[in-house]
Write an enzyme that holds these catalytic residues in place. Structure first.
Site, mmCIF file in Angstrom:
data_model
loop_
_atom_site.group_PDB
_atom_site.id
_atom_site.type_symbol
_atom_site.label_atom_id
_atom_site.label_comp_id
_atom_site.label_asym_id
_atom_site.label_seq_id
_atom_site.Cartn_x
_atom_site.Cartn_y
_atom_site.Cartn_z
ATOM 1 N N HIS A 1 32.131 -128.359 56.077
ATOM 2 C CA HIS A 1 30.814 -128.768 56.598
ATOM 3 C C HIS A 1 29.756 -127.784 56.110
ATOM 4 O O HIS A 1 29.597 -126.704 56.699
ATOM 5 C CB HIS A 1 30.823 -128.760 58.132
ATOM 6 C CG HIS A 1 31.572 -129.875 58.746
ATOM 7 N ND1 HIS A 1 30.998 -131.094 59.028
ATOM 8 C CD2 HIS A 1 32.854 -129.967 59.133
ATOM 9 C CE1 HIS A 1 31.896 -131.897 59.573
ATOM 10 N NE2 HIS A 1 33.041 -131.238 59.651
ATOM 11 N N GLU B 223 26.645 -127.978 56.538
ATOM 12 C CA GLU B 223 25.622 -127.861 57.587
ATOM 13 C C GLU B 223 26.056 -126.939 58.717
ATOM 14 O O GLU B 223 25.239 -126.581 59.577
ATOM 15 C CB GLU B 223 25.255 -129.244 58.127
ATOM 16 C CG GLU B 223 26.227 -129.871 59.109
ATOM 17 C CD GLU B 223 27.449 -130.507 58.470
ATOM 18 O OE1 GLU B 223 28.202 -131.174 59.199
ATOM 19 O OE2 GLU B 223 27.674 -130.338 57.247
ATOM 20 N N CYS C 241 33.142 -133.975 54.797
ATOM 21 C CA CYS C 241 34.310 -134.028 55.681
ATOM 22 C C CYS C 241 34.974 -135.410 55.595
ATOM 23 O O CYS C 241 35.456 -135.782 54.529
ATOM 24 C CB CYS C 241 33.928 -133.635 57.104
ATOM 25 S SG CYS C 241 35.366 -133.228 58.138
#
Length: 210
Positions: A191, A193, A82
Site C-alpha cells: 500500500h 498510501e 493490493c
C-alpha cells in the site's frame, strides 16, 4: 480529457487514505464507479481489499471490468494497489478458481500454502514493512524509489509466474512479487498510501506518468 487521477470506487475498500495521499501531493482526484467516466480521464487507480472473487464479480457486474481492460489496451496508465494489483492478473485461486482482468501474465496463489510447501513457518497474512528489490529499476513507478526502500504490506495471497512483468520483489521466506509493470499497466502488492514518505513519492511518480 479530464487530467485528474481517477480512483475506482466499487465498494471493496476504504478510499480515504488513498484520496488523502493524492490530495497531499497536489493531485486532483475523482472517485467513480461509472464505466463511461473512464473514457474521459487520463489516469486510473484500482484499489481493493478483501476477497478476489467478490471484487472481480463487482467489477464485471458494473461494467467496470470491460471498461478497465479497454482503457488499458488503449494505453491509459492504470495502477492496481493490493487486491487491485491481483485483479490485473489472469486468474486467482482464492476460494476456488476465478478469472481476473488478464492485463498482466500470472496467477494469484495462497502465500500460506507456498510457505508450507517450502517448509517455512512464516505468519500469514504477511503484515508489515519490507524493503524492495527493484527487478526493473527503469520502471516509471520507481522514479523516486531506491533499492531497499521499505513499503507496507498486508496480504495472504501473492502473484506468481509474472515473467518480464515482475518489477519488484520482497523477501518473506519466499521471493514475493511486490510490484509489476506490463507496458502502461502497473501494480503494487503493498500500500503506497500507507507507506509514509516513500509511498507518497511512488504515487507522485505514477501521477507524472505520461
Amino acid at each position: 480529457m479530464n487530467d485528474k487521477i481517477t480512483v475506482i470506487d466499487y465498494g471493496v475498500g476504504n478510499l480515504f487514505s488513498l484520496r488523502s495521499s493524492l490530495h497531499a501531493l497536489g493531485f486532483a482526484v475523482q472517485l467513480t464507479g461509472d464505466p463511461e467516466e473512464l473514457t474521459k480521464v487520463s489516469k486510473i487507480i484500482l484499489p481493493g481489499v478483501g476477497a478476489f472473487g467478490d471484487a472481480a464479480q463487482k467489477l464485471r457486474s458494473t461494467g467496470l471490468a470491460e471498461a478497465l481492460v479497454d482503457q488499458a489496451k488503449r494505453g491509459k496508465p492504470l495502477l492496481g494497489i493490493c487486491l487491485g494489483m491481483q485483479l490485473l492478473f489472469e486468474k486467482s485461486f482464492e476460494f476456488g478458481e476465478c478469472e481476473g482482468l488478464g492485463l498482466v501474465p500470472g496467477q494469484v496463489c495462497s502465500l500460506e500454502a507456498d510457505l508450507r510447501e517450502a517448509g517455512l513457518a512464516y505468519k500469514v497474512p504477511h503484515i508489515g514493512w519490507n524493503p524492495l528489490h527493484l527487478e526493473k529499476p527503469t520502471c516509471p513507478l520507481f522514479k523516486n524509489t531506491r533499492e531497499g526502500d521499505a513499503f507496507y504490506f498486508v496480504h495472504s495471497y501473492h502473484a506468481k509466474n509474472c515473467g518480464d512483468s515482475l518489477a519488484a520483489s520482497c523477501e518473506y521466506g519466499l521471493n514475493v512479487t511486490a510490484a509489476v509493470q506490463a507496458d502502461n499497466v502497473y501494480g503494487t502488492q503493498f500500500h503506497p498510501e500507507k507507506s509514509g514518505k516513500v509511498g507518497l513519492s511512488m504515487l507522485e511518480a505514477f501521477g507524472e506518468v505520461r
